[in-house]
Each structure stands twice: as C-alpha cells, then as structure tokens.
Design a protein around this motif. Structure first.
Motif, short mmCIF file in Angstrom:
data_model
loop_
_atom_site.label_atom_id
_atom_site.label_comp_id
_atom_site.label_asym_id
_atom_site.label_seq_id
_atom_site.Cartn_x
_atom_site.Cartn_y
_atom_site.Cartn_z
N ILE A 1 -0.10 -2.31 -13.63
CA ILE A 1 -0.64 -1.02 -13.35
C ILE A 1 -1.90 -1.30 -12.72
O ILE A 1 -2.89 -1.93 -13.05
CB ILE A 1 -0.92 -0.49 -14.73
N ALA A 2 -1.82 -0.48 -11.48
CA ALA A 2 -3.07 -0.48 -10.50
C ALA A 2 -3.81 0.53 -10.84
O ALA A 2 -3.51 1.83 -10.62
CB ALA A 2 -2.84 -0.92 -9.20
N PHE B 1 -7.87 -3.48 -11.56
CA PHE B 1 -8.78 -2.44 -11.10
C PHE B 1 -9.15 -2.85 -9.57
O PHE B 1 -9.66 -3.95 -9.41
CB PHE B 1 -9.81 -2.33 -11.84
N PHE B 2 -8.95 -1.88 -8.61
CA PHE B 2 -9.34 -2.19 -7.22
C PHE B 2 -10.49 -1.18 -6.67
O PHE B 2 -10.35 -0.10 -7.03
CB PHE B 2 -8.08 -2.39 -6.21
N ASN B 3 -11.00 -1.67 -5.85
CA ASN B 3 -12.09 -0.73 -5.09
C ASN B 3 -12.45 -1.38 -3.73
O ASN B 3 -12.88 -2.82 -3.92
CB ASN B 3 -13.12 -0.43 -6.02
N GLU C 1 2.08 0.96 -1.00
CA GLU C 1 3.29 0.92 -1.07
C GLU C 1 4.25 1.31 -2.29
O GLU C 1 3.25 1.43 -3.41
CB GLU C 1 3.93 -0.46 -0.49
N ALA C 2 5.38 1.36 -2.28
CA ALA C 2 6.09 1.99 -3.52
C ALA C 2 5.68 0.94 -4.76
O ALA C 2 5.80 1.33 -6.03
CB ALA C 2 7.56 2.27 -3.18
N ASP C 3 5.84 -0.46 -4.42
CA ASP C 3 5.43 -1.45 -5.61
C ASP C 3 4.38 -2.48 -5.00
O ASP C 3 4.33 -3.45 -5.72
CB ASP C 3 6.62 -2.27 -5.39
N GLN C 4 3.33 -2.11 -4.35
CA GLN C 4 2.30 -2.85 -4.09
C GLN C 4 1.04 -2.05 -3.40
O GLN C 4 1.24 -1.12 -2.73
CB GLN C 4 2.62 -4.15 -3.10
N VAL C 5 -0.12 -2.84 -3.64
CA VAL C 5 -1.49 -2.20 -3.00
C VAL C 5 -1.82 -3.15 -2.22
O VAL C 5 -1.75 -4.58 -2.31
CB VAL C 5 -2.57 -2.03 -3.90
N VAL C 6 -2.13 -2.93 -0.90
CA VAL C 6 -2.50 -3.60 0.16
C VAL C 6 -3.91 -3.47 0.75
O VAL C 6 -4.32 -2.29 1.09
CB VAL C 6 -1.54 -3.63 1.33
N THR C 7 -4.73 -4.54 0.81
CA THR C 7 -6.14 -4.36 1.14
C THR C 7 -6.36 -5.46 2.16
O THR C 7 -5.32 -6.15 2.37
CB THR C 7 -7.02 -4.60 0.23
N GLU C 8 -7.39 -5.50 2.90
CA GLU C 8 -7.59 -6.42 3.96
C GLU C 8 -7.86 -7.80 3.42
O GLU C 8 -7.57 -8.79 4.25
CB GLU C 8 -8.88 -5.91 4.66
N LEU D 1 -2.33 4.46 -10.01
CA LEU D 1 -3.39 5.44 -10.10
C LEU D 1 -4.51 5.27 -9.14
O LEU D 1 -5.45 4.43 -9.19
CB LEU D 1 -3.80 5.51 -11.50
N PHE D 2 -4.60 6.63 -8.31
CA PHE D 2 -5.70 5.93 -7.09
C PHE D 2 -6.55 7.44 -6.86
O PHE D 2 -5.77 8.57 -6.74
CB PHE D 2 -5.03 5.73 -5.91
N MET D 3 -7.68 7.37 -6.85
CA MET D 3 -8.73 8.78 -6.53
C MET D 3 -9.14 8.38 -5.27
O MET D 3 -10.16 7.52 -5.04
CB MET D 3 -9.67 8.88 -7.71
N PRO D 4 -8.74 9.09 -4.39
CA PRO D 4 -9.47 9.14 -2.97
C PRO D 4 -10.84 9.91 -2.87
O PRO D 4 -10.94 10.50 -3.80
CB PRO D 4 -8.32 9.57 -1.95
#
Length: 382
Positions: free
Chosen positions: A149-150, A192-194, A232-239, A249-252
């Motif tokens: 869970i991201a 947790f990502f930011n 993506e449907a099954d991943q978070v991609v950062t630089e 779960l993502f709050m822009p």
C-alpha cells in the motif's frame, strides 16, 4: 471621500463548505437583517476531516453528511441549488446553472480542486475528494489479502500553501493501526512517498522529524526527495525509484475552481484567487474570498484547513459589511495551524503560529478530543 452607503444588503455566498458556512454565521452575527443567499448544488455539509475513520469503520457516510435545511432556516438563508458558472457586472451578478443572481456583496468560498496532471493518476485514490473515496479505500482494504500500500502527496509548485498533506499522514497511520488490530499487518508493506525530502514541512521541522520517526517505528518504508514521474496500475514511478503498489493513495496539489476561468478575477501563479490581508479580491468592489479558493499574503506554511477558513470568515464578513455600509474597515486574520494527526485510537497535537510552535506526544486523550470537536462543530449545523 467616504463611499455612499448601499440601501440594501443582498449578500451572496458561493459554497456550502466550511468557508461558506462559517462566513454565513459571521455575517448573521454582525447583521441580523442582511438578505443572504447561498449557492451550492446541495443543502449538505460533508465533514471531510472525519473520512479518515471510514476505513476502520469508526465513521459511516451518514455520520458525516449533515443536512443544512434547519441551519438555513435558523440563519434565514435562501439556498439556491445550482453550480456557479461565472460572474458578470464586476461581480454584481453571479451566473449559475439556475440562472443569474444579483448581489450587493459577494463571498467566494467554493474551495479548490486537485491538480490531476500526473500521468496515470487515475490509478490512485485521492482521499480528500470526498466520502466516496474513503469508502473505496475501506472496500479495497477489506478485499486485500496482502500486498503493498503506497501513500503519498504532492503540492502545487506555484502555490506553496495549496497542499493537503495532513490527512495522508492520518490515512497512513490509521491503515497501519487497523491492519495491526486485524492481525494482518505482517502481510502488507506500507510505503510513504513524497517529492520532498522533508514531507509536511509546513507543520514545522519538529513535526517532520516526529512523523518520520513514527513511520520508522511502525515499519513504514519511505521514498523521499524524488520528483514524481507517473503512476501505474501496480507501481509508483519516481525519478529516483520505482516500486510496486497494489493500492495507491495519492493527494495532488490544489488549484482554483474551473469556473474561475470564465471570469476576470485576478489569479495567483498557482491558479487561486488573489486576496489581500483583509480577504478582499483586488480590483473587485465588495467581493471577498475565504478558504481554499484564495491565495492570501502570509507565510508559505499557511494551512488549508477548516480552522483557517473560520478565521478568514470573520475578517471577510466584517470587511464586507463595512464596505456595504460605507464604513472603513481593515480587519485581518491570524495565521494559525492546528491539527490532531490521528491514528484510530490516539492522536498527536500540532499547533503553529508565526511566533510559536507546539507539539504534544501521542495520546488517547487527543484522539477523543478530535472526536469531541467533530461532535461540537457539527452541532451548530444540525
């Protein structure tokens, strides 16, 4: 030269959220005779701070949706069920899906909207979009047997204050606590990502370290300081890193309402309405803005929360009524951030002003204080 007083006081309030309703109360306290019209699609208040408890079953939709008919009757407010589409005549006419409405004074309190420019953002749930989003999180958690869970948030780079990160910390800690109670935490990885290396900096440096320390204590992995690339449907991609995610779960960040584009209202670089320290909209006579719709002068950590909207509403009502009566007024509002970061059964108090900062350690008492405040706050609208 003193402006000529206006004989009638027809005030139109746009929006039935915290900002709009707080302004209605402030207007009515100061002027028992003003003719107040409120424009909103529904005569309902959705108490969004309470959605953090929906996944754990501590709140249901019916607990958080408050019908406003009784409140409007007590406050002698005319409700127009419509959406705002624009303005005319320098703000003296509001264009709506129910037709034009004339006014002598205007309060803009229609909130903001989330920036949905990140590629693949449709794969994420944005919790603060409303009760339905929290219900989706609840249902997904119930159906999951395990996985990653991201949870993350980002801001509006052109508007430092247009970010809502506090609820994401609450969802993160609340989900962790919920899974532990259910005896399932060992089947899940929480990430947790930011894009910032110090997420939640608006809460203050001490708060950031406390929150990151709490994540470490709970075994939450962090991916920080890398610009978002896509979801993506099954991943978070950062630089800096890509990682698997079965639920995102993502709050822009936030920007202004779409209907602002159909007006000549002055905008901030981030798309909100420009406001001065008195909540007046420059260049528009007897037009004020309150809450998430506005970009106000002050520190870059100025919060977007109900408490701040309450403080702004008092100043906006005072100044608008003075303008309508031809009286000088320069009422301003203090900048104050106050929140209890909750984790189902305990909470952490964070309080910040331009002079002081206070953070109390987690306690069950603060959790119950947050629940008590909800009950007290909603009583005035029931």
């Amino acid at each position: 030269m003193t402006p000529t007083p206006i004989p009638t006081t027809r005030i139109t309030v746009l929006g039935a959220g915290f900002a709009g309703l707080s302004t209605v109360r402030a207007l009515r306290r100061q002027d028992p005779h003003a003719e107040i019209t409120l424009v909103a699609p529904r005569a309902e208040l959705h108490y969004l701070p309470g959605i953090i408890w929906i996944p754990a079953g501590l709140r249901r939709r019916e607990d958080l949706v408050v019908p406003l008919e009784n409140f409007f009757r007590r406050q002698r407010v005319r409700h127009v069920a419509a959406e705002v589409t624009g303005l005319a005549d320098g703000g003296r006419t509001v264009l709506t899906t129910a037709g034009p409405l004339a006014n002598d004074g205007l309060v803009i309190a229609t909130g903001g909207r989330f920036l949905k420019k990140l590629p693949g953002i449709e794969h994420a749930i944005t919790p603060c979009e409303g009760i339905a989003a929290a219900e989706r999180i609840r249902d997904r958690l119930r159906a999951m047997l395990g996985g990653t869970i991201a949870v993350g948030f980002a801001g509006n780079p052109k508007e430092p204050s247009a970010v809502r990160g506090g609820p994401m910390f609450e969802f993160l800690f609340g989900i962790d606590e919920q899974l532990r109670r259910e005896g399932r935490r060992d089947r899940f990885e929480l990430v947790f990502f930011n894009p910032s290396a110090e997420p939640g900096a608006r809460l203050g440096p001490k708060a950031v370290q406390r929150l990151l320390g709490e994540m470490a204590r709970r075994g939450v992995r962090t991916v920080l300081g890398h610009k978002m690339v896509r979801l993506e449907a099954d991943q978070v991609v950062t630089e800096g890193e890509a990682f698997r995610a079965d639920l995102i779960l993502f709050m822009p960040g936030m920007t202004g309402n779409a209907w602002f584009d159909a007006t000549e209202l002055p905008r901030s670089p981030g798309g909100l309405l420009q406001a001065d320290a008195q909540c007046r909209v420059p260049g528009f006579e007897r037009v004020v803005v309150v809450g998430d719709s506005g970009s106000f002068p002050g520190p870059d950590w100025m919060p977007k929360q109900a408490h701040m909207a309450d403080l702004q509403a008092r100043a906006a009502a005072t100044n608008l009524l003075a303008d309508l009566a031809g009286r000088p007024s320069q009422a301003t509002f203090p900048v104050e951030l106050i929140c209890i970061v909750d984790a189902i059964d305990h909470g952490t108090l964070i309080w910040r002003t331009e002079r002081r900062q206070l953070m109390l350690p987690p306690s069950r008492l603060l959790h119950w204080a947050k629940r008590g405040f909800e009950r007290h706050y909603l009583r005035q609208y029931r």
